[in-house]
Design an enzyme around this catalytic site. Structure first.
Site, PDB file in Angstrom:
ATOM      1  N   GLU A 113       0.830  -1.206   0.000  1.00 30.39           N
ATOM      2  CA  GLU A 113       0.000   0.000   0.000  1.00 30.39           C
ATOM      3  C   GLU A 113       0.865   1.256   0.000  1.00 30.39           C
ATOM      4  O   GLU A 113       1.839   1.361   0.756  1.00 30.39           O
ATOM      5  CB  GLU A 113      -0.891  -0.024   1.244  1.00 30.39           C
ATOM      6  CG  GLU A 113      -1.755   1.206   1.457  1.00 30.39           C
ATOM      7  CD  GLU A 113      -2.541   1.152   2.757  1.00 30.39           C
ATOM      8  OE1 GLU A 113      -3.490   1.929   2.890  1.00 30.39           O
ATOM      9  OE2 GLU A 113      -2.202   0.315   3.634  1.00 30.39           O
ATOM     10  N   LYS A 135      -9.011   2.388  -2.411  1.00 30.61           N
ATOM     11  CA  LYS A 135      -9.326   1.814  -1.094  1.00 30.61           C
ATOM     12  C   LYS A 135     -10.716   2.248  -0.659  1.00 30.61           C
ATOM     13  O   LYS A 135     -11.074   3.423  -0.753  1.00 30.61           O
ATOM     14  CB  LYS A 135      -8.273   2.276  -0.089  1.00 30.61           C
ATOM     15  CG  LYS A 135      -8.367   1.650   1.293  1.00 30.61           C
ATOM     16  CD  LYS A 135      -7.167   2.077   2.140  1.00 30.61           C
ATOM     17  CE  LYS A 135      -7.140   1.431   3.506  1.00 30.61           C
ATOM     18  NZ  LYS A 135      -5.932   1.810   4.272  1.00 30.61           N
ATOM     19  N   CYS A 165      -5.462  -2.971   2.230  1.00 28.74           N
ATOM     20  CA  CYS A 165      -5.336  -2.983   3.691  1.00 28.74           C
ATOM     21  C   CYS A 165      -6.670  -3.144   4.416  1.00 28.74           C
ATOM     22  O   CYS A 165      -7.227  -4.224   4.475  1.00 28.74           O
ATOM     23  CB  CYS A 165      -4.579  -1.741   4.157  1.00 28.74           C
ATOM     24  SG  CYS A 165      -3.764  -1.982   5.779  1.00 28.74           S
ATOM     25  N   SER A 211       0.280  -2.605   7.176  1.00 23.71           N
ATOM     26  CA  SER A 211      -0.371  -2.940   8.444  1.00 23.71           C
ATOM     27  C   SER A 211       0.638  -2.847   9.573  1.00 23.71           C
ATOM     28  O   SER A 211       1.547  -3.679   9.670  1.00 23.71           O
ATOM     29  CB  SER A 211      -0.943  -4.364   8.360  1.00 23.71           C
ATOM     30  OG  SER A 211      -1.552  -4.736   9.572  1.00 23.71           O
ATOM     31  N   LYS A 248       0.087  -9.599  16.413  1.00 29.91           N
ATOM     32  CA  LYS A 248      -0.710  -9.297  15.230  1.00 29.91           C
ATOM     33  C   LYS A 248      -0.414 -10.211  14.044  1.00 29.91           C
ATOM     34  O   LYS A 248      -1.342 -10.553  13.293  1.00 29.91           O
ATOM     35  CB  LYS A 248      -0.521  -7.831  14.833  1.00 29.91           C
ATOM     36  CG  LYS A 248      -1.532  -7.347  13.803  1.00 29.91           C
ATOM     37  CD  LYS A 248      -1.415  -5.853  13.597  1.00 29.91           C
ATOM     38  CE  LYS A 248      -2.451  -5.318  12.643  1.00 29.91           C
ATOM     39  NZ  LYS A 248      -2.314  -3.863  12.444  1.00 29.91           N
ATOM     40  N   LEU A 298      23.699   5.173  30.511  1.00 31.21           N
ATOM     41  CA  LEU A 298      23.841   3.789  30.969  1.00 31.21           C
ATOM     42  C   LEU A 298      23.945   3.811  32.492  1.00 31.21           C
ATOM     43  O   LEU A 298      24.961   4.210  33.050  1.00 31.21           O
ATOM     44  CB  LEU A 298      25.092   3.180  30.344  1.00 31.21           C
ATOM     45  CG  LEU A 298      25.135   1.660  30.188  1.00 31.21           C
ATOM     46  CD1 LEU A 298      24.010   1.180  29.279  1.00 31.21           C
ATOM     47  CD2 LEU A 298      26.485   1.230  29.619  1.00 31.21           C
TER      48      LEU A 298
END
Length: 594
Positions: A41, A115, A151, A188, A194, A327
């Protein structure tokens, strides 16, 4: 018909570079005998372009680059690429742009598909820019009827989710059109778990609608968003015909059989890829045929890979070659130091120790032990004299007061100034080391430890920080920077870092639990409150004390002004403290009122 899916790492606004990546993938796919190449996309302009879409010059440059790309593509290869297309009817109402897929064949633009479902939740704001497509669309290539989605168009399966999010279901409409298979061009963003959830959804959709699905996803990181790739080809029976590697670029080759109207399923699961190669545009994409790239074997393995990729791409795409971080010898800076080394290499990481009179000897020793384990250089800048100077300068206005958190915060701000000075002088990317638990309740110092260009683990709860460090010491990470330690069975994270109680060390004998609930308790409350939007009653019913929940709710609301001023947060959860979190700063509503 041979199909190629190009899992590309693209850069927002790099029109020429993105076009070159698409062209290289096309040439490679053509050499492999592919008839159709599909790329993600908005691949040409990069995703998410956000308000670049408001600039006419950007739109015109994208249009010109698309025309140039079409002329250069192999004439025997059809290419379906994501890009922006102007809405010629915008004067009659609606947005001026479409989020589109363009079919290029024989070096000419043949078809535009727009889309249809435009997300406006969480990090998405596509309704701000785009007009939705109006109908189900498909094209025929060599006698095969291919439906096109982009998507979000595939995320409205009410049987899988138990509800519909939009009035329109593009997949159901394509099923009515009797397409042979459906392709989805995607960008995505990654969140924990996921890739597996997405796969289960696509398998359900293929079975539910009765056609196979080819899904190609962007990989890499742009700003706060990480994209995992993990492109998929699902047969009409729900079997996995191909799976792209997670967090790596690649060219996935698959084959569609017109007689069975299905993709050929031949793959076997491979082993988890532990390394994350950073490929230049001119290098060939790793090709994948016949072997299914595996999903991560654990949440920690998946999350580690996502964070390394997020840091690496943020630095690379913003023009940084080296990283600097404070650190302290604590668990958070230890994890960030290890991530930075895995992302850019030990020679490109500088750890700065800034001990105060309250810093323990073991904290300094733990920080140095980590640096020695991973082989990155350190710099020691004691801040005791600077603290005395600040105290002397503020002696008069503070004369009638008692020392409190103000003096503690001065230590953090001194450290923040020193780190920013090094970053400015040498062009380093300063990474802040605060975790999500601290950011949620404001257990961080504005203009101190919140300083930096990137908040690498600010979407990672404290308990998960510990889990990741324990996982590192199990030797399952395959990063080249850790190869020696893993081969020797040596620890990456010093054991004392894992065993000592967490402390900011801003006053004598200070512990985090002096100010906060135990992190196991805090993180469960935050997960239920921030991610699941549970009420006070829900949290008490889950076993938490009412007073503790009320206090955490108060801290979360009070810290909103701090979160608004922190660096970009790499998003790895469903609800990160970034562009998808839009709570007001000045508000009289109490979360505990719900």
């Amino acid at each position: 018909m041979k199909i190629a899916l190009a899992q590309l790492n693209l850069v927002v606004g790099d029109l020429a570079g993105n076009a070159r990546a698409i062209l290289n993938a096309a040439q490679q796919a053509s050499r492999q005998g592919a008839r159709l190449l599909v790329v993600p996309e908005l691949a040409l302009c990069g995703y998410p372009p956000r308000d670049l879409l408001a600039w006419p010059s950007f739109l015109e440059a994208t249009k010109q680059q698309l025309t140039k790309l079409a002329r250069e593509l192999p004439p025997n290869l059809a290419v379906l690429t994501g890009t922006i297309i102007g809405n010629l009817l915008a004067t009659e109402g609606g947005k001026s742009l479409f989020n589109s897929a363009v079919l290029i064949d024989s070096c000419a633009l043949r078809h535009v598909f727009s889309k249809r479902l435009l997300p406006t939740y969480d990090v998405f704001d596509e309704g701000r820019y785009f007009e939705p497509g109006k109908k189900a669309e498909w094209f025929t290539l060599d006698g095969i009827k291919i439906g096109v989605t982009i998507c979000e168009d595939i995320w409205n399966n009410n049987q899988f989710w138990g509800r519909k999010f939009y009035d329109v279901d593009p997949l159901a409409e394509l099923a009515d059109c009797d397409v042979d298979w459906v392709v989805n061009l995607s960008a995505s963003p990654y969140t924990i778990g996921k890739p597996r959830l997405r796969e289960e959804m696509l398998q359900h959709s293929a079975l539910n609608y009765g056609f196979p699905i080819a899904y190609v996803n962007q990989v890499g990181s742009n700003d706060d968003l990480i994209f995992d790739g993990t492109s998929l080809v699902i047969s009409r029976t729900g079997a996995i015909a191909a799976r792209g590697a997670s967090f790596e670029t690649g060219l996935i080759i698959t084959e569609f059989d017109p007689e069975t109207r299905d993709f050929v399923v031949t793959g076997q699961e491979g082993s988890w890829p532990h390394s994350l190669p950073l490929l230049a545009d001119e290098q060939p994409l790793p090709e994948q045929t016949g072997l299914l790239a595996p999903l991560a074997p654990s949440t920690d393995a998946e999350l580690w890979s996502a964070l390394v990729l997020g840091i690496r791409d943020y630095a690379r795409k913003c023009g940084f070659r080296k990283i600097v971080l404070g650190l302290s010898g604590g668990i958070d800076s230890t994890l960030v130091g290890a991530l930075a080394v895995a992302a850019l290499g030990a020679e490109n990481v500088l750890g700065v120790l800034m001990p105060s009179p309250y810093s323990s000897d073991h904290s300094i020793a733990d920080a140095l032990a980590l640096a020695e384990n991973l082989g990155f250089p350190t710099l020691k800048l004691p801040i005791g004299d600077l603290m005395a100077t600040f105290e002397q300068t503020l002696a008069e206005p503070f004369a009638q007061t008692q020392p409190d958190v103000t003096e503690e915060n001065l230590q953090s701000r001194i450290r923040g100034n020193l780190l920013m000075a090094l970053a400015n002088k040498f062009g380093y990317l300063l990474i802040s080391t605060g975790n999500k638990s601290e950011m949620a309740v404001g257990y961080c110092t504005l203009y101190g430890d919140t300083n930096g260009g990137l908040a690498a683990i600010a979407d990672v709860p404290k308990t998960r920080v510990y889990s990741l460090c324990h996982w590192l010491n199990q030797g399952q990470v395959g990063a080249a920077a850790f190869a020696r330690l893993v081969s020797q069975g040596a620890e990456i994270v010093p054991s004392n870092v894992l065993n000592k109680p967490p402390s900011a060390e801003l006053r004598p004998d200070q512990l985090d639990q002096d100010s906060l609930p135990p992190y196991e308790v805090l993180d469960d409350i935050l997960d239920r409150l921030v991610n699941r939007r549970q009420s006070l009653a829900d949290l008490v019913a889950a076993g938490h004390e009412s007073a503790t929940v009320r206090r955490v709710m108060h801290l979360v609301a009070r810290a909103e002004f701090k979160r608004r001023q922190t660096p970009p947060v790499l998003k790895v959860s469903d609800q990160a403290f970034g562009v998808g979190w839009r709570m007001p700063i000045a508000s009289c509503w109490q979360l505990s009122d719900a």
